[in-house]
Design a protein around this motif. Structure first.
Motif, mmCIF file in Angstrom:
data_model
loop_
_atom_site.group_PDB
_atom_site.id
_atom_site.type_symbol
_atom_site.label_atom_id
_atom_site.label_comp_id
_atom_site.label_asym_id
_atom_site.label_seq_id
_atom_site.Cartn_x
_atom_site.Cartn_y
_atom_site.Cartn_z
ATOM 1 N N LEU A 272 0.903 -1.138 0.000
ATOM 2 C CA LEU A 272 0.000 0.000 0.000
ATOM 3 C C LEU A 272 0.951 1.198 0.000
ATOM 4 O O LEU A 272 1.495 1.572 1.021
ATOM 5 N N THR A 273 1.184 1.738 -1.172
ATOM 6 C CA THR A 273 2.287 2.688 -1.338
ATOM 7 C C THR A 273 1.965 4.027 -0.674
ATOM 8 O O THR A 273 0.803 4.330 -0.382
ATOM 9 N N SER A 274 2.998 4.815 -0.491
ATOM 10 C CA SER A 274 2.800 6.119 0.142
ATOM 11 C C SER A 274 1.979 7.038 -0.756
ATOM 12 O O SER A 274 1.393 8.005 -0.313
ATOM 13 N N GLU A 275 1.899 6.669 -2.071
ATOM 14 C CA GLU A 275 1.040 7.456 -2.969
ATOM 15 C C GLU A 275 -0.424 7.020 -2.878
ATOM 16 O O GLU A 275 -1.283 7.594 -3.527
ATOM 17 N N GLY A 276 -0.683 5.948 -2.140
ATOM 18 C CA GLY A 276 -2.077 5.536 -1.948
ATOM 19 C C GLY A 276 -2.593 4.538 -2.954
ATOM 20 O O GLY A 276 -3.790 4.468 -3.207
ATOM 21 N N LEU B 32 -2.601 0.323 -4.185
ATOM 22 C CA LEU B 32 -2.338 -1.031 -3.696
ATOM 23 C C LEU B 32 -1.787 -1.826 -4.871
ATOM 24 O O LEU B 32 -2.505 -2.115 -5.827
ATOM 25 N N ILE B 33 -0.503 -2.136 -4.811
ATOM 26 C CA ILE B 33 0.114 -2.772 -5.981
ATOM 27 C C ILE B 33 0.972 -3.972 -5.606
ATOM 28 O O ILE B 33 1.456 -4.101 -4.481
ATOM 29 N N LEU B 34 1.132 -4.816 -6.590
ATOM 30 C CA LEU B 34 1.979 -5.991 -6.467
ATOM 31 C C LEU B 34 3.237 -5.696 -7.271
ATOM 32 O O LEU B 34 3.173 -5.419 -8.461
ATOM 33 N N GLN B 35 4.378 -5.740 -6.566
ATOM 34 C CA GLN B 35 5.637 -5.418 -7.249
ATOM 35 C C GLN B 35 6.499 -6.660 -7.347
ATOM 36 O O GLN B 35 6.569 -7.454 -6.407
ATOM 37 N N GLN B 36 7.157 -6.792 -8.485
ATOM 38 C CA GLN B 36 8.111 -7.880 -8.650
ATOM 39 C C GLN B 36 9.351 -7.277 -9.278
ATOM 40 O O GLN B 36 9.241 -6.372 -10.077
ATOM 41 N N GLN C 31 12.094 -6.327 -11.679
ATOM 42 C CA GLN C 31 12.159 -6.274 -13.156
ATOM 43 C C GLN C 31 10.829 -6.536 -13.846
ATOM 44 O O GLN C 31 10.783 -7.078 -14.938
ATOM 45 N N THR C 32 9.723 -6.212 -13.192
ATOM 46 C CA THR C 32 8.427 -6.424 -13.818
ATOM 47 C C THR C 32 7.551 -5.209 -13.561
ATOM 48 O O THR C 32 7.764 -4.476 -12.597
ATOM 49 N N GLN C 33 6.588 -5.037 -14.424
ATOM 50 C CA GLN C 33 5.623 -3.950 -14.243
ATOM 51 C C GLN C 33 4.843 -4.142 -12.950
ATOM 52 O O GLN C 33 4.534 -5.263 -12.571
ATOM 53 N N ASN C 34 4.518 -3.040 -12.300
ATOM 54 C CA ASN C 34 3.664 -3.126 -11.118
ATOM 55 C C ASN C 34 2.267 -3.554 -11.533
ATOM 56 O O ASN C 34 1.759 -3.130 -12.552
ATOM 57 N N ILE C 35 1.650 -4.405 -10.723
ATOM 58 C CA ILE C 35 0.283 -4.844 -11.005
ATOM 59 C C ILE C 35 -0.643 -4.225 -9.966
ATOM 60 O O ILE C 35 -0.395 -4.339 -8.760
HETATM 61 C C1 LIG Z 1 6.324 0.357 -8.953
HETATM 62 O O1 LIG Z 1 5.835 1.145 -7.897
HETATM 63 C C2 LIG Z 1 6.839 1.691 -7.040
HETATM 64 C C3 LIG Z 1 6.164 2.416 -5.910
HETATM 65 O O2 LIG Z 1 5.187 3.272 -6.353
HETATM 66 C C4 LIG Z 1 7.726 2.641 -7.860
HETATM 67 O O3 LIG Z 1 8.751 3.151 -7.046
HETATM 68 C C5 LIG Z 1 8.315 1.844 -9.026
HETATM 69 O O4 LIG Z 1 9.024 2.695 -9.848
HETATM 70 C C6 LIG Z 1 7.224 1.166 -9.824
HETATM 71 N N1 LIG Z 1 7.856 0.295 -10.791
HETATM 72 C C7 LIG Z 1 7.477 0.268 -12.066
HETATM 73 C C8 LIG Z 1 8.206 -0.673 -12.939
HETATM 74 O O5 LIG Z 1 6.588 0.993 -12.507
#
Ligand SMILES: *[C@@H]1O[C@H](CO)[C@@H](O)[C@H](O)[C@H]1NC(C)=O
Ligand SMILES: *[C@@H]1O[C@H](CO)[C@@H](O)[C@H](O)[C@H]1NC(C)=O
Ligand SMILES: *[C@@H]1O[C@H](CO)[C@@H](O)[C@H](O)[C@H]1NC(C)=O
Ligand SMILES: *[C@@H]1O[C@H](CO)[C@@H](O)[C@H](O)[C@H]1NC(C)=O
Ligand SMILES: *[C@@H]1O[C@H](CO)[C@@H](O)[C@H](O)[C@H]1NC(C)=O
Ligand SMILES: *[C@@H]1O[C@H](CO)[C@@H](O)[C@H](O)[C@H]1NC(C)=O
Ligand SMILES: *[C@@H]1O[C@H](CO)[C@@H](O)[C@H](O)[C@H]1NC(C)=O
Ligand SMILES: *[C@@H]1O[C@H](CO)[C@@H](O)[C@H](O)[C@H]1NC(C)=O
Ligand SMILES: *[C@@H]1O[C@H](CO)[C@@H](O)[C@H](O)[C@H]1NC(C)=O
Length: 797
Positions: free
Chosen positions: A100-104, A106-110, A112-116
């Protein structure tokens, strides 16, 4: 308010059992019920956020060699997943992060992959909470809920959760794979609650319904905290108790309602003790064969005690006996069927086996009124397209494989007549549908039947009257109702179209990874493939150059193509529409294109055969223009688009696709459409495009068929380069013999063909005849006036 009540209720409910938990929960309330921005989870070290009661958790759960994000019940021994985020996405590895990022967001991060994104929100969240109801929510800065998992139910409803008309519950693939499975359960816009298979979203495939049709807009399905499942109408009145039994209430229970993997909706309860188990206290149907499609293609469902069992139709075996959904494939080689047209003698070594008392999805391409089953068998044997016929009450429905949604129904007199190849060992001609219904019994049954018939006859008169009344009524209701179903699912495809949908993965298998390329055309690349269930060779066309946005437009066009059935059109078997991918699956044409025949010396067909080909193509175009339900203008008639089947019969391909290239077909000139040499002059003049453009292209092609040369041949002498001009010159000079060189041809027929060609290629569209006239002229039924110079109306190209 409601949520607060729920929390209090649950805390009271679980008090005796979760006493220690509750103490902990109270201590940790800050930590768990108010998830602040900047918090995150990882699958292994810190997998989830718990609800205050510690019954529910939101976060990572293990599935299929990885982790998925969802809500699950952790307070009981059997961990139970009740919601999954981004269903259908593959599991993520252990180094993923849920934040739950500080920008508000809710994302899944991996790495070297795009955020979901997990929650589709349009404004940033300020905090999140895993509530004791099992609802995971995101709040804005005013503590208003901006997103909740309860709004995007997957296969489970929890107490307090409300299901609107959208979304539906969709079953999971299996207990261990929570991707979308085979069944759907939801409210129609008129308040009827229905279950149907994912593969057949149309009214006739509804296998369970509440019957609350006509309850008005905005009905909701509600699961009460005390376990009752009921439908409320827009004004909040209970109009139907779905669970018609009383939930068990002796001790404290948790409840859930789930659309199970097998397509049956079940209400579960669970006692809150350490060795408790889920028990079912209500189910939507007791008959496990009710949900359509349990048994895959060419298989049918048979009840064995109360359990579903699957069997293959005679001559077929399960692809994967451990997995019924895989369906059945032929366990014999079908004899090639080389009859041409509908009149010759089929004379194959195929025979018919009969399977009785089974019902199937009817998707026949032709229904005949025949007085006996034997006639139906004969008709199917003589029709190369017929792979199975369904015979019932004098109706013979010819179909192609696969058969789907099969189930045993001993009360149904339907007989499936399946075409199988003969093998050396004799196949018993009539295989009874049931093992528990051997031939001996059948005989006995016959006597009973006769008796019954006798008794029934007297009642017949009355019944006919009653039935005809019911039919009129039913039909009326059905049509009105169909509209509602269409409205909900934007249904364009379905009932009348016997087209199969393929997944991309299936087509990868069919084409062996898009290995064998057959050619490239105006729309994309064509690959050779083979479908295993009927060992059918197919051509898979991957459309690269069509609009990939409009799914709906695509489906509309496909529907139009799917409705065409003509012996001179290449048959469309199915299609795939997945993300940006659009693929069409056609019958495979063994002999390549007409261009390979007429433009190469070795393959050159005889004069007689060429006349046959010209007539065949003309018949196909006539059908497209005038005989099929929706008029189709081909826009790209040329020898490369005329394919030849194994009997060297011409079939038109690529029809109906022109519209996919650009939305409006009739008004604008598009460079992609048409091929140089074959396009009618109005393309260049920005005149409206009508069926006459196809007549022009046909005319050019007809001259090519006559002369066995291309319309533009730069290697020839100057006066011969452009075929149209050369032909007219020869015609005017009365030297038609020059056109066919030393070939022996019937002079009168040659003149007739040339005259037709010259009329078709008139620059002025209104001078060109319609295809109907072209047919008559080619056949010699009408006299052909002397054609004017095709370019006499020319206004300079
Ligand atoms: C994923 O989200 C994080 C936190 O908001 C950000 O720092 C990062 O750059 C994002 N990564 C991609 C690949 O968009
Ligand atoms: C949740 O926490 C944030 C910051 O930590 C605070 O501003 C907010 O008031 C809290 N909300 C509730 C309902 O406790
Ligand atoms: C994350 O895990 C996957 C699968 O285990 C692995 O292929 C990948 O290299 C890992 N990424 C990082 C940055 O460790
Ligand atoms: C149903 O909901 C829609 C949108 O909220 C509303 O416009 C419509 O009036 C409602 N219908 C009834 C019968 O309440
Ligand atoms: C809801 O049902 C009640 C009772 O059956 C009925 O009086 C009311 O008109 C219904 N409301 C709507 C919007 O149909
Ligand atoms: C549903 O069941 C409740 C009792 O549980 C009853 O009071 C109510 O009348 C029933 N509603 C309908 C529409 O049958
Ligand atoms: C469905 O419920 C009935 C009672 O309502 C029960 O007799 C039957 O065994 C149940 N069937 C299944 C498959 O759970
Ligand atoms: C066909 O099925 C039978 C049993 O159902 C099996 O014994 C036989 O080997 C199969 N034949 C082929 C060619 O798979
Ligand atoms: C028809 O099929 C049979 C058996 O496959 C074959 O022997 C025969 O040559 C075929 N006839 C034609 C005209 O293709």
């Amino acid at each position: 308010m409601a949520n607060a009540t729920t929390i209090i209720f649950l805390i009271i409910l679980f008090a005796p059992l979760f006493q220690t938990v509750r103490v902990q929960a109270q201590q940790q309330t800050q930590k768990h019920s108010n998830i602040s921005l900047g918090s995150s989870l990882t699958p292994i070290t810190n997998p989830s956020w718990l609800s205050p009661s510690r019954l529910y958790a939101f976060g990572f759960y293990p599935e299929r060699n990885g982790y998925l994000v969802g809500v699950f019940i952790v307070g009981i021994p059997e961990k139970t997943v009740v919601w999954t985020a981004n269903r259908g996405n593959p599991p993520v590895p252990g180094n993923a992060t849920l934040a739950l990022t500080s920008e508000g967001s809710l994302i899944l991060q991996q790495p070297q992959t795009q955020n979901i994104s997990i929650a589709g929100i349009t404004q940033p969240a300020s905090s999140a909470s895993m509530l004791d109801s099992g609802n995971f929510v995101l709040y804005d800065s005013n503590h208003k809920i901006i997103w909740q998992s309860f709004d995007s139910a997957t296969d489970t409803l929890l107490p307090g959760q409300i299901l609107l008309s959208v979304p539906d519950l969709i079953s999971s693939v299996s207990e261990t794979d929570h991707s979308t499975g085979n069944y759907r359960f939801g409210l129609l816009p008129d308040g009827n609650l229905v279950s149907l298979p994912q593969s057949g979203i149309a009214l006739q495939y509804v296998y369970w319904q509440s019957g609350t049709t006509g309850s008005g807009d905005n009905c909701t399905l509600n699961l009460d905290v005390d376990g009752h499942l009921y439908i409320l109408n827009a004004t909040g009145n209970n109009i139907h108790n779905v669970t018609d039994a009383e939930p068990p209430t002796k001790e404290a229970k948790i409840y859930m309602v789930r659309l199970d993997v097998d397509g049956i909706v079940r209400a579960y309860s669970h006692t809150l003790d350490s060795n408790g188990k889920w028990s079912i206290w209500w189910n939507s149907t007791m008959n496990k064969c009710d949900p359509l499609g349990q048994c895959g293609f060419n298989g049918f469902c048979v009840l064995r005690d109360t359990n579903a069992d699957c069997k293959c139709i005679p001559g077929f075996t399960y692809v994967n006996p451990g997995n019924w959904a895989s369906g059945c494939v032929r366990n014999f080689t079908i004899e090639s069927c080389n009859k041409t047209g509908g009149d010759g003698n089929g004379n194959t070594r195929n025979i018919i086996t009969a399977l009785q008392n089974t019902v199937w999805d009817e998707s026949s391409y032709s229904t005949l009124q025949l007085s006996s089953r034997q006639e139906c068998e004969d008709v199917c044997l003589q029709d190369c397209n017929c792979e199975v016929a369904l015979y019932k009450d004098g109706q013979c429905k010819k179909q192609r494989l696969p058969l789907r949604y099969g189930k045993r129904n001993l009360d149904d007199t339907n007989v499936a007549l399946i075409k199988v190849g003969t093998s050396d060992e004799p196949i018993t001609k009539a295989i009874p549908g049931a093992q528990d219904n051997p031939p001996m019994k059948a005989k006995k049954k016959l006597h009973v039947d006769i008796l019954i018939i006798g008794i029934s006859l007297s009642a017949l008169g009355l019944m006919v009257l009653a039935i005809s009344g019911v039919l009129v009524y039913k039909n009326h209701v059905f049509l009105a109702y169909k509209k509602i179903v269409d409205e909900k699912w934007n249904l364009e495809l379905g009932e009348e179209v016997a087209l199969r949908t393929f997944t991309l993965a299936e087509l990868e298998q069919v084409t062996n990874g898009f290995k064998e390329e057959l050619g490239r055309g105006a729309f994309g690349t064509v690959f050779k493939g083979i479908i295993s269930y009927n060992s059918k060779d197919v051509a898979v066309k991957r459309l690269d150059k069509v609009l990939t946005e409009g799914e709906r437009e695509f489906q509309t066009e496909i529907k139009v193509i799917g409705r065409t059935h003509h012996r001179n059109l290449v048959h469309l078997i199915g299609y795939c529409l997945e993300g940006p991918h659009r693929l069409l699956v056609y019958e495979y044409m063994r002999n390549g294109s007409l261009a390979d025949f007429i433009f190469t010396l070795e393959n050159r067909p005889s004069w007689q055969e060429r006349i046959g080909i010209a007539l065949d193509v003309a018949r196909g175009i006539l059908y497209l223009h005038e005989e099929c339900e929706t008029q189709i203008i081909h826009c790209d008639i040329k020898p490369q688009n005329i394919l030849m089947d194994e009997h060297r019969r011409a079939k038109i391909s690529d029809f109906g696709l022109a519209k996919l290239l650009k939305p409006d077909q009739t008004n604008t000139f598009t460079a992609i459409r048409g091929t140089r040499g074959y396009v009618a002059p109005e393309w260049h003049r920005k005149l409206p495009v009508t069926v006459k453009v196809d007549v022009y292209s046909f005319g050019v092609m007809l001259l090519e068929i006559i002369c066995c040369r291309k319309c533009l041949e730069l290697s020839l002498s100057e006066e011969e380069i452009i075929l149209q001009e050369w032909v007219y010159d020869c015609f005017e000079a009365n030297e038609l013999g020059k056109l066919v060189g030393d070939e022996e041809v019937d002079k009168r027929k040659l003149e007739r063909m040339v005259k037709v060609g010259l009329w078709c290629i008139q620059d002025e569209p209104s001078l060109r005849p319609l295809m109907k006239k072209v047919m008559l002229m080619l056949e010699g039924t009408v006299d052909i006036p002397v054609p004017p110079n095709p370019t006499s109306f020319l206004s300079a190209i």
